[in-house]
Design a protein around this motif. Structure first.
Motif, PDB file in Angstrom:
ATOM      1  N   ALA A   1       0.830  -1.206   0.000  1.00 10.94           N
ATOM      2  CA  ALA A   1       0.000   0.000   0.000  1.00 10.94           C
ATOM      3  C   ALA A   1       0.863   1.254   0.000  1.00 10.94           C
ATOM      4  CB  ALA A   1      -0.928  -0.009   1.210  1.00 10.94           C
ATOM      5  N   LEU A   2       1.908   1.243   0.813  1.00  7.99           N
ATOM      6  CA  LEU A   2       2.789   2.408   0.883  1.00  7.99           C
ATOM      7  C   LEU A   2       3.528   2.614  -0.434  1.00  7.99           C
ATOM      8  CD1 LEU A   2       3.936   4.652   2.665  1.00  7.99           C
ATOM      9  CD2 LEU A   2       5.692   3.027   3.451  1.00  7.99           C
ATOM     10  N   GLU A   3       3.956   1.522  -1.051  1.00  7.73           N
ATOM     11  CA  GLU A   3       4.672   1.637  -2.321  1.00  7.73           C
ATOM     12  C   GLU A   3       3.768   2.210  -3.404  1.00  7.73           C
ATOM     13  OE1 GLU A   3       7.253  -1.108  -5.462  1.00  7.73           O
ATOM     14  OE2 GLU A   3       6.094  -2.063  -3.863  1.00  7.73           O
ATOM     15  N   LEU A   4       2.549   1.729  -3.505  1.00  9.17           N
ATOM     16  CA  LEU A   4       1.640   2.216  -4.543  1.00  9.17           C
ATOM     17  C   LEU A   4       1.244   3.670  -4.286  1.00  9.17           C
ATOM     18  CD1 LEU A   4      -0.663  -0.919  -5.031  1.00  9.17           C
ATOM     19  CD2 LEU A   4       1.148  -0.096  -6.553  1.00  9.17           C
ATOM     20  N   ALA A   5       1.154   4.050  -3.018  1.00  7.44           N
ATOM     21  CA  ALA A   5       0.770   5.429  -2.697  1.00  7.44           C
ATOM     22  C   ALA A   5       1.894   6.415  -2.958  1.00  7.44           C
ATOM     23  CB  ALA A   5       0.328   5.507  -1.240  1.00  7.44           C
ATOM     24  N   THR A   6       3.120   5.926  -3.005  1.00  7.75           N
ATOM     25  CA  THR A   6       4.264   6.835  -3.176  1.00  7.75           C
ATOM     26  C   THR A   6       5.001   6.626  -4.490  1.00  7.75           C
ATOM     27  OG1 THR A   6       5.645   5.270  -1.920  1.00  7.75           O
ATOM     28  CG2 THR A   6       4.611   7.064  -0.682  1.00  7.75           C
ATOM     29  N   ASN A   7       4.490   5.743  -5.315  1.00  3.10           N
ATOM     30  CA  ASN A   7       5.111   5.476  -6.616  1.00  3.10           C
ATOM     31  C   ASN A   7       4.039   5.616  -7.691  1.00  3.10           C
ATOM     32  OD1 ASN A   7       6.320   4.406  -8.924  1.00  3.10           O
ATOM     33  ND2 ASN A   7       7.472   2.860  -7.785  1.00  3.10           N
TER      34      ASN A   7
END
Length: 700
Positions: free
Chosen positions: A636-642
């Protein structure tokens, strides 16, 4: 000497009668034992001894005493009647019925014998005959309040609810302090969808008996229906306080608190697990969101089924050569504007009518909306059976020649599993409505897929598993999405910030998962969490929980419920759907994917915790399935920041919508039809149900 014996007898009979009247049955038995020593040939004393033993819960001993009375006087009708009541308590219903018949043969005007016969016939599922027996008892004893009360209970089981209310009223008129009659009258009124009158009836029961745990429980049910959730929780809590062993009330209380997101601070899991896996029974559905344990879910269903359907008489079906069309009966309370119809409408329309005759059996409200009309136009026959008893519905299904009965409700709200306990069809299937095992011998199959129930988890299901190709979940690929996409600001969302969303019902949100979501908000500047506005208690509690975790509560935004096309359209305002763990998004997940919104999930243990993984696999997005909370959070964090990676996922989702099986209604229908042909063929050949896997249909 004789005078002394007479004095001793008189003293003991008075004490025995006093103890019996005070409910001190064991002490009464001791006194009666001494009386029998003094007068060993008195059938009346043996009958009294039987009654005292029965009062003490010693039913085998009671039967032995009644037998002694009958041996002394073979025409002792009262002893036969009392013996029947004790046999009933031991579950020996056929023997009890025979004892009632002997009592009536010897004394046709014995009202208690006819009333006892009615109780036994109810247990045997012979409800019409039970009512007839109570009618005779009432005619013989016009002021028989218990007769009217028991008659009302049977009429309620028969879904003759207006007649049931009238009979409860007569019982109350004869016995104004009859708290149980008020409580059960409330149940009938609730089924008649007259909740305020039901509430008044429960309140009357509680005034008459302030320690009436069952009335508090019933009151909680109607308050929940009236959306007075805090009062419902208080009522359930009072039921549990009054009866610590009231497991069904414990389960309802936990679920009610989950609906309001009312968590004990620091709670992340249940230890011990939710109730319903020990001696007591509670609704299995309420526990699905509280723990993810397939073994416990099965145990809870088995215990619930034993409590609710212990002695139903199954009809027998003989195998016969298969013929076409195969008659399919779909049974539900939700044949209207409801999530089940959003998923299934196209299935009904695309069934091959040359090979299948499709019947819908509706026991829900008569809502004449567009979805109901769409169903009526699609099926061969629509049966409105809401006013029929479970047995009558099963009889109607049998007379219509239904080959396969499909239960679309399971143990969800308004379910009527008793229809299938009476065997509505030779083959019975659990599908779509309840994400778990029914734990019964009268449901033959559950339709799933290899993600939902992999081979190594089949032992957690009492049914044989039909593994469909792709996802088990049928979808309607003609669902309309409104072209009117609102501005984010109109929904209370930031124009530029990242929008995590979870439009599941709030009861699926658990504390440990909310903690994870709050970490995401803290780590993604300007982000918000967009949730469904379910009820004011949940909204306030979730915002308070956010604040307690160091997050501005205004960053938790709530969406009102909306018509389906508008609801689908507003998904465009979100960036990523965050699934819940114990009980995934089900229809809500396919809503998001159909609307083009990516969803991430964590695959769990039980059916309810594996649905989103099934959907994502079927649409070709396995990279959005995680196996742990840590992996879920990192993804979730990766998709929100990438943004580039999320954009690639979005493109893949839009492409796969048109090329994979998840949103191909006709293909999914053909797969389901293959399943029906397979299981119907097995029955027609006299073969028992087995686990089976349906190959993917080609050339559709």
């Amino acid at each position: 000497m004789e005078a002394a014996l007479s004095d001793e007898f008189g003293r003991d009979i008075q004490l025995a009668q006093a103890y019996y009247g005070e409910g001190r049955f064991r002490e009464a038995v001791a006194r009666i034992t001494n009386l029998v020593r003094l007068q060993p040939f008195s059938e009346v004393l043996y009958n009294f001894a039987g009654a005292a033993n029965a009062g003490a819960g010693e039913f085998a001993e009671a039967i032995a005493e009644y037998d002694k009375a009958i041996a002394l006087n073979p025409d002792y009708a009262e002893a036969y009647s009392n013996r029947a009541a004790a046999l009933r308590e031991l579950g020996r219903f056929n023997d009890a019925l025979e004892s009632c018949e002997k009592a009536i043969q010897r004394q046709p005007d014995l009202a208690d014998a006819h009333a006892n016969r009615g109780v036994v016939l109810k247990e045997l599922g012979r409800l019409d005959e039970a009512v007839a027996s109570y009618d005779i008892a009432i005619r013989l004893r016009p002021g028989f309040a218990a007769g009217y009360y028991n008659r009302a209970n049977v009429l309620r089981d028969m879904k003759q609810l207006e007649r049931a209310v009238e009979s409860y009223d007569l019982a109350i008129q004869l016995k104004p302090d009859h708290a149980d009659a008020y409580s059960n009258r409330g149940n009938a009124l609730q089924e008649l969808r007259r909740p305020m009158e039901a509430l008044d009836s429960y309140e009357a029961a509680i005034r008459l008996r302030p320690a009436h745990a069952e009335a508090f429980f019933n009151r909680g049910n109607v308050l929940a229906e009236l959306k007075r959730l805090d009062e419902a929780a208080q009522s359930y809590a009072e039921a549990v306080r009054l009866n610590a062993g009231f497991v069904e009330a414990q389960g309802r209380l936990l679920f009610q608190r989950a609906l309001m997101c009312q968590w004990n601070e620091g709670t992340t899991a249940f230890d011990p697990p939710p109730p319903g896996i020990g001696d007591g029974a509670t609704s299995p559905f309420g526990a699905l969101a509280l723990e993810d344990d397939a073994a416990n879910h099965l145990m809870r269903s088995k215990i619930w089924a034993r409590a609710k359907y212990p002695r139903t008489q199954h009809r027998g079906f003989k195998a016969a050569p298969a013929t076409e069309p195969i008659r399919i009966g779909y049974f539900s309370a939700d044949f209207h504007d409801h999530a089940t119809m959003y998923l299934m409408a196209k299935l009904f329309e695309t069934h091959d009518k040359n090979r299948f005759e499709v019947h819908a059996f509706s026991y829900g409200p008569d809502r004449q909306d567009g979805m109901r009309q769409r169903l009526r136009n699609a099926v061969s026959a629509f049966h409105d059976v809401r006013d029929l008893s479970d047995k009558d519905i099963a009889d109607l299904s049998s007379s219509a020649g239904i080959d396969i009965a499909v239960d679309l409700k399971g143990y969800t709200q308004d379910a009527r599993s008793g229809i299938f306990a009476h065997r509505a069809a030779p083959v019975q299937i659990n599908y779509l409505g309840y994400p778990g095992s029914m734990g019964v011998d009268f449901i033959d199959y559950i339709m799933a897929d290899d993600i939902i129930i992999p081979d190594e988890k089949r032992h957690f299901y009492s049914e044989k598993v039909i593994s469909l190709p792709g996802s088990y979940q049928i979808n309607d690929d003609s669902r309309l999405i409104s072209t009117n996409i609102p501005e984010r600001s109109a929904l209370g969302l930031p124009e530029d910030g990242f929008v995590f969303c979870c439009l599941n019902n709030n009861f699926k949100i658990r504390p440990d998962q909310f903690e994870l979501w709050m970490r995401l908000l803290r780590n993604v500047d300007g982000s918000v969490l967009w949730l469904l506005r379910d009820n004011p208690w949940a909204e306030a509690n979730l915002r308070n929980q956010a604040s307690a975790r160091g997050v501005d509560p205004n960053r938790v935004v709530f969406a009102d419920r909306a018509p389906a096309p508008d609801h689908l359209a507003r998904h465009a305002c979100a960036d990523l759907f965050l699934d819940t763990f114990n009980c995934n998004a089900h229809t809500t997940a396919s809503d998001a994917l159909w609307a083009g919104l990516p969803l991430i999930t964590k695959v769990g243990d039980g059916f309810a915790a594996r649905v989103a993984a099934s959907l994502l696999s079927a649409i070709g997005l396995p990279e959005l399935i995680t196996n742990s909370a840590e992996d879920y959070e990192n993804l979730a964090l990766e998709l929100a920041t990438n943004p580039a990676k999320l954009a690639a996922i979005n493109r893949k989702l839009l492409e796969n919508k048109a090329t994979t099986s998840l949103f191909d209604s006709e293909l999914c229908t053909r797969n389901i039809e293959q399943a029906y042909e397979l299981v119907h063929g097995r029955f027609s050949r006299g073969q028992s149900p087995v686990h089976c896997r349906v190959p993917m249909t080609v050339g559709v």
